[in-house]
Scaffold this active site. Structure first.
Site, PDB file in Angstrom:
ATOM      1  N   THR A 146      58.758  50.646  47.440  1.00 13.32           N
ATOM      2  CA  THR A 146      59.401  51.779  46.762  1.00 13.32           C
ATOM      3  C   THR A 146      58.527  52.250  45.611  1.00 13.32           C
ATOM      4  O   THR A 146      58.050  51.435  44.818  1.00 13.32           O
ATOM      5  CB  THR A 146      60.790  51.342  46.227  1.00 13.32           C
ATOM      6  OG1 THR A 146      61.545  50.873  47.334  1.00 13.32           O
ATOM      7  CG2 THR A 146      61.512  52.479  45.542  1.00 13.32           C
ATOM      8  N   CYS A 153      41.124  39.530  31.688  1.00 16.71           N
ATOM      9  CA  CYS A 153      41.458  38.870  32.962  1.00 16.71           C
ATOM     10  C   CYS A 153      40.637  37.605  33.191  1.00 16.71           C
ATOM     11  O   CYS A 153      40.945  36.825  34.076  1.00 16.71           O
ATOM     12  CB  CYS A 153      41.245  39.833  34.127  1.00 16.71           C
ATOM     13  SG  CYS A 153      42.183  41.338  33.948  1.00 16.71           S
ATOM     14  N   SER A 177      43.309  52.290  36.684  1.00 17.75           N
ATOM     15  CA  SER A 177      44.593  51.793  36.172  1.00 17.75           C
ATOM     16  C   SER A 177      45.074  52.663  35.021  1.00 17.75           C
ATOM     17  O   SER A 177      44.297  52.960  34.108  1.00 17.75           O
ATOM     18  CB  SER A 177      44.413  50.380  35.594  1.00 17.75           C
ATOM     19  OG  SER A 177      44.651  49.402  36.556  1.00 17.75           O
ATOM     20  N   ASN A 214      33.144  47.119  31.859  1.00 19.41           N
ATOM     21  CA  ASN A 214      34.250  46.885  30.930  1.00 19.41           C
ATOM     22  C   ASN A 214      33.853  46.062  29.710  1.00 19.41           C
ATOM     23  O   ASN A 214      34.502  46.121  28.688  1.00 19.41           O
ATOM     24  CB  ASN A 214      35.430  46.209  31.641  1.00 19.41           C
ATOM     25  CG  ASN A 214      35.030  45.042  32.507  1.00 19.41           C
ATOM     26  OD1 ASN A 214      34.043  45.101  33.243  1.00 19.41           O
ATOM     27  ND2 ASN A 214      35.769  43.970  32.435  1.00 19.41           N
ATOM     28  N   HIS A 250      47.029  51.982  32.481  1.00 20.91           N
ATOM     29  CA  HIS A 250      47.168  51.431  31.118  1.00 20.91           C
ATOM     30  C   HIS A 250      45.872  51.464  30.333  1.00 20.91           C
ATOM     31  O   HIS A 250      45.861  51.167  29.130  1.00 20.91           O
ATOM     32  CB  HIS A 250      47.770  50.021  31.156  1.00 20.91           C
ATOM     33  CG  HIS A 250      46.863  48.954  31.704  1.00 20.91           C
ATOM     34  ND1 HIS A 250      46.167  48.101  30.896  1.00 20.91           N
ATOM     35  CD2 HIS A 250      46.551  48.608  32.969  1.00 20.91           C
ATOM     36  CE1 HIS A 250      45.473  47.251  31.654  1.00 20.91           C
ATOM     37  NE2 HIS A 250      45.687  47.551  32.919  1.00 20.91           N
ATOM     38  N   THR A 309      43.300  46.338  40.150  1.00 24.67           N
ATOM     39  CA  THR A 309      43.158  45.070  40.875  1.00 24.67           C
ATOM     40  C   THR A 309      43.556  45.274  42.335  1.00 24.67           C
ATOM     41  O   THR A 309      42.822  44.905  43.256  1.00 24.67           O
ATOM     42  CB  THR A 309      44.054  43.978  40.240  1.00 24.67           C
ATOM     43  OG1 THR A 309      43.585  43.731  38.909  1.00 24.67           O
ATOM     44  CG2 THR A 309      44.036  42.691  41.030  1.00 24.67           C
TER      45      THR A 309
HETATM   46  N1  PMP Z   1      38.541  46.716  36.922  1.00 24.37           N
HETATM   47  C1  PMP Z   1      38.138  46.649  35.658  1.00 24.37           C
HETATM   48  C2  PMP Z   1      36.731  47.040  35.336  1.00 24.37           C
HETATM   49  C3  PMP Z   1      39.011  46.219  34.662  1.00 24.37           C
HETATM   50  O1  PMP Z   1      38.589  46.107  33.392  1.00 24.37           O
HETATM   51  C4  PMP Z   1      40.337  45.870  35.019  1.00 24.37           C
HETATM   52  C5  PMP Z   1      41.351  45.421  33.982  1.00 24.37           C
HETATM   53  N2  PMP Z   1      40.907  44.651  32.963  1.00 24.37           N
HETATM   54  C6  PMP Z   1      40.691  45.963  36.365  1.00 24.37           C
HETATM   55  C7  PMP Z   1      39.779  46.384  37.290  1.00 24.37           C
HETATM   56  C8  PMP Z   1      42.071  45.585  36.816  1.00 24.37           C
HETATM   57  O2  PMP Z   1      43.027  46.408  36.297  1.00 24.37           O
HETATM   58  P1  PMP Z   1      44.565  45.968  36.350  1.00 24.37           P
HETATM   59  O3  PMP Z   1      44.650  44.662  35.647  1.00 24.37           O
HETATM   60  O4  PMP Z   1      45.267  47.059  35.638  1.00 24.37           O
HETATM   61  O5  PMP Z   1      44.922  45.870  37.785  1.00 24.37           O
END
Ligand code: PMP
Length: 372
Positions: free
Chosen positions: A242, A330, A199, A150, A201, A71
């Site tokens: 930091t 999201c 990202s 996604n 995660h 993001t």
């Molecule tokens: N880009 C895509 C295609 C995503 O699927 C996501 C998370 N769902 C993000 C950006 C944003 O990632 P984060 O929430 O880890 O910042």
């Protein structure tokens, strides 16, 4: 409970957690401090992680900047690059993640930057002649195209898109959040990709940490983007705050682990996906329709319409035995803009479910579908 929502997030690998723990406890130094060993050890750990990520993406580690996630990387890259040439247009796509679409909207509405949105085909892929005609129409500062969608898993041809964009003198960004850890990425071959977001995660690293890849310019000089987060001298003075040492260490380890098992994981995900498709087809027949393509995609993401069934009700009913989703976490309160962009009616969108698999499950785990 079978977890089939790996596109929302993934569990941290135990080895990743183990690698992170000392940086919460004994090795708690601030990597921006100097001379004493706690500080130096933290700094070395951060640089080691940067190297691990550089190897994983095959780019120079000095081109990787730590952010809080994709993001932030998307926001930073779109805002900073477009602001250098505010009279130029930005081109993105209708099938991006909300973090890309929302910053594009801000650029247009608040900074008066002209933004164009590429349409997508029935599987969510861009059209090259549309891209070229937009590039011909106006000078362009930046083109941003999601690599692997996604919600659908469909891949855009990033090499071809970035080469076309380069012919018009614009810079190119891709949101690679779902491709990292699922496909081999070789940034040394993608010479016209200037920026990338990801990202941790999504590939079994911790939440709240990610990267922005900022390719050095033609003279090998680091690209000095205006900070999104102003602060101290961290990250070559362009991303303040930091450094989140334990998270960075975890992301580096997750990258190293995925690099080592990538080929094996891809094969496994392909097998799992084929079996899931077979089981669902056998069980539901003409009561399901596939929104996602079967080829040229990220392995393990399958998007399906359950004809006449409300997806929220279905996700809720399945929740005790299985975790799935209606689309991007999201934007989970709204009907998917991606599925609307590929031409589905609102009713069809409201009956669609995304299954996103993990190489940590086995074929037999999917047999739960026989019992539904
Ligand atoms: N880009 C895509 C295609 C995503 O699927 C996501 C998370 N769902 C993000 C950006 C944003 O990632 P984060 O929430 O880890 O910042």
């Amino acid at each position: 409970m079978l977890y089939l929502d790996n596109s929302s997030t993934t569990p941290v690998y135990p080895e990743v957690l183990e690698e992170m723990l000392p940086y919460f406890l004994e090795e708690f130094g601030n990597p921006s401090s100097k001379y004493y060993s706690l500080a130096e050890n933290s700094k070395n750990a951060v640089e080691h992680a940067r190297e691990q990520l550089g190897k994983f993406l095959n780019c120079s580690s000095t081109e990787l900047y730590f952010t809080s996630g994709a993001t932030e990387s998307n926001n930073w890259i779109l805002k900073s690059v477009s602001s250098t040439l505010p009279d130029h247009q930005v081109i993105t796509t209708v099938a991006e993640h909300s973090s890309n679409l929302e910053i594009a909207k801000y650029l247009n509405e608040q900074l008066n930057i002209h933004v164009e949105y590429l349409s997508v085909d029935q599987f969510g892929r861009i059209n090259f002649s549309e891209l070229e005609s937009l590039l011909k129409k106006r000078p362009t500062s930046l083109v941003s195209i999601i690599w692997g969608n996604n919600e659908l898993g469909s891949l855009n041809d990033i090499q071809r898109a970035s080469e076309l964009v380069a012919q018009y003198g614009a810079l190119f960004h891709t949101d690679a959040t779902h491709v990292v850890g699922k496909m081999r990425i070789d940034l040394s071959e993608l010479t016209n990709v200037h920026f990338l977001s990801a990202s941790a995660h999504k590939f079994n690293g911790p939440k709240g940490i990610g990267i922005a890849y900022l390719k050095k310019d033609e003279d090998g000089i680091p690209r000095k983007l205006t900070p999104l987060i102003h602060g101290g001298g961290q990250e070559q003075g362009i991303r303040g705050g930091t450094l989140a040492v334990p998270l960075i260490v975890g992301m580096g380890k997750a990258a190293e682990m995925h690099q080592a098992s990538l080929t094996k994981n891809i094969k496994k995900l392909e097998k799992l996906e084929a079996y899931l498709v077979q089981l669902l087809t056998q069980k539901f027949g003409s009561n399901i329709r596939f929104n996602s393509d079967h080829t040229n995609k990220i392995p393990g993401i399958v998007n399906i319409q359950f004809v006449g069934i409300n997806n929220e009700v279905l996700v809720k009913q399945l929740a005790p035995v299985m975790a799935v989703s209606t689309g991007s976490a999201c934007s989970s309160s709204k009907p998917s803009h991606v599925l609307q962009a590929i031409g589905l009616t609102l009713d069809e969108v409201r009956s669609s479910i995304r299954f996103s698999l993990s190489s940590n499950i086995e074929l037999k785990d999917l047999e739960i579908f026989k019992e539904l």
